[in-house]
Design a protein around this motif. Structure first.
Motif: not given
Length: 329
Positions: A65-66, A81-82, A93-94, A113-116
């Motif tokens: 998580r960022f 993120i990529e 990745i969130s 590619g961020l999931n949520r």
């Protein structure tokens, strides 16, 4: 593995990308802001990706998580993120954000590619938002949430902190709004992470008070035992479901025994707990030519000594010297 002496294994990595923020929330920092980290002190994009890669490929990290500060202020965010999304095995990745700027970046973040996403929003009233954040940006946050939902960054979670005498009457309205807009709302007890060290236990709106307020309008059914796992939020079905609401009771009901988190600050320090008063420096060895194996060994050592709990439930608790914006939420 990042294991500690109590047998907990850290598989969730929180990475702070910057200590800077474009809001001045009263429970986080003073109106004039803080003395920000100088650019040479911050990890570069390459260094961040390398640290995440070591965590994922060598140490068993499964979720990344960022955070910030405000991570959307990091110019290289999409590229980071990529590159993390290309790792094998691929982590989930969130992103935790205040939502400002999300309206113009949600689609790009999804494509990278961020999931949520988790978005902080404490009030539905623009004038209260301005009082709490010292900025007139309420409409930007609402727009950012809508963009995240439209981009499919689901579930879109909304984090809300209630402050006594400010917005503590809004819990039912916030939940009604979240249900209507298909957001998952989570209330967070106000924690002692402000730069001013002005947090007072007696001023905090507790989890029990939040639940009592919500029950004036909704029927809340606890999730089945075991459904929570290592998640910080206790969750309830709202009026039988499928909507859910969560409460993170970090102060009154600490969840340290199930903690699976390790934290990397924007300047390359490992923290074994959000409320730790010590850190382990990985930036220096990183920049001195240490191998991946050597960095992994240092990271393991940093996590091995993790304490049994944060101590938040102890009246003698001492607040960390570094503010939340530097630590990463």
């Amino acid at each position: 593995m990042l294991i500690d002496t109590y047998g907990r294994v850290a598989t969730d990595l929180r990475v702070s990308l910057t200590d800077r923020c474009n809001l001045r929330c009263t429970y986080c920092m003073p109106e004039e802001g803080l003395q920000w980290l100088a650019k040479p002190e911050l990890l570069t994009d390459d260094e961040i990706v390398r640290m995440v890669r070591i965590g994922v490929t060598d140490l068993g990290v499964k979720d990344v998580r960022f955070t910030g500060g405000e991570p959307l202020l990091r110019p290289g965010l999409v590229g980071i993120i990529e590159r993390v999304a290309a790792l094998e095995p691929r982590p989930q990745i969130s992103l935790t954000t205040n939502g400002i700027g999300l309206g113009r970046t949600a689609a790009a973040l999804r494509d990278a590619g961020l999931n949520r996403v988790n978005v902080s929003l404490d009030t539905l009233r623009p004038e209260v938002f301005q009082a709490m954040t010292r900025r007139k940006r309420h409409h930007d946050v609402i727009g950012g949430l809508e963009a995240a939902r439209g981009a499919g960054l689901a579930p879109v979670k909304v984090n809300a902190v209630l402050m006594r005498g400010v917005n503590d009457d809004e819990a039912p309205d916030l939940l009604q709004w979240a249900v209507e807009n298909d957001y998952e709302l989570r209330f967070i007890e106000q924690m002692p992470l402000d730069a001013q060290h002005g947090w007072q236990r007696s001023d905090m709106v507790t989890a029990e008070e939040i639940l009592e307020s919500l029950r004036t309008r909704f029927t809340l059914t606890p999730e089945p035992n075991g459904a929570r796992g290592s998640a910080p939020a206790e969750r309830w079905l709202v009026d039988g479901g499928p909507a859910r609401v969560g409460v993170i009771a970090s102060v009154t009901r600490p969840f340290c025994r199930a903690c699976d988190r390790t934290r990397l600050t924007a300047d390359g320090q490992v923290r074994d707990c959000l409320f730790a008063r010590t850190e382990s420096d990985l930036r220096a060895p990183l920049r001195s030519g240490a191998t991946d194996a050597e960095i992994a060994a240092l990271w393991k050592t940093a996590m091995w000594g993790k304490k049994a709990g944060s101590g938040l439930d102890d009246p003698s608790f001492l607040q960390p010297d570094r503010p939340m914006s530097a630590i990463g939420g």
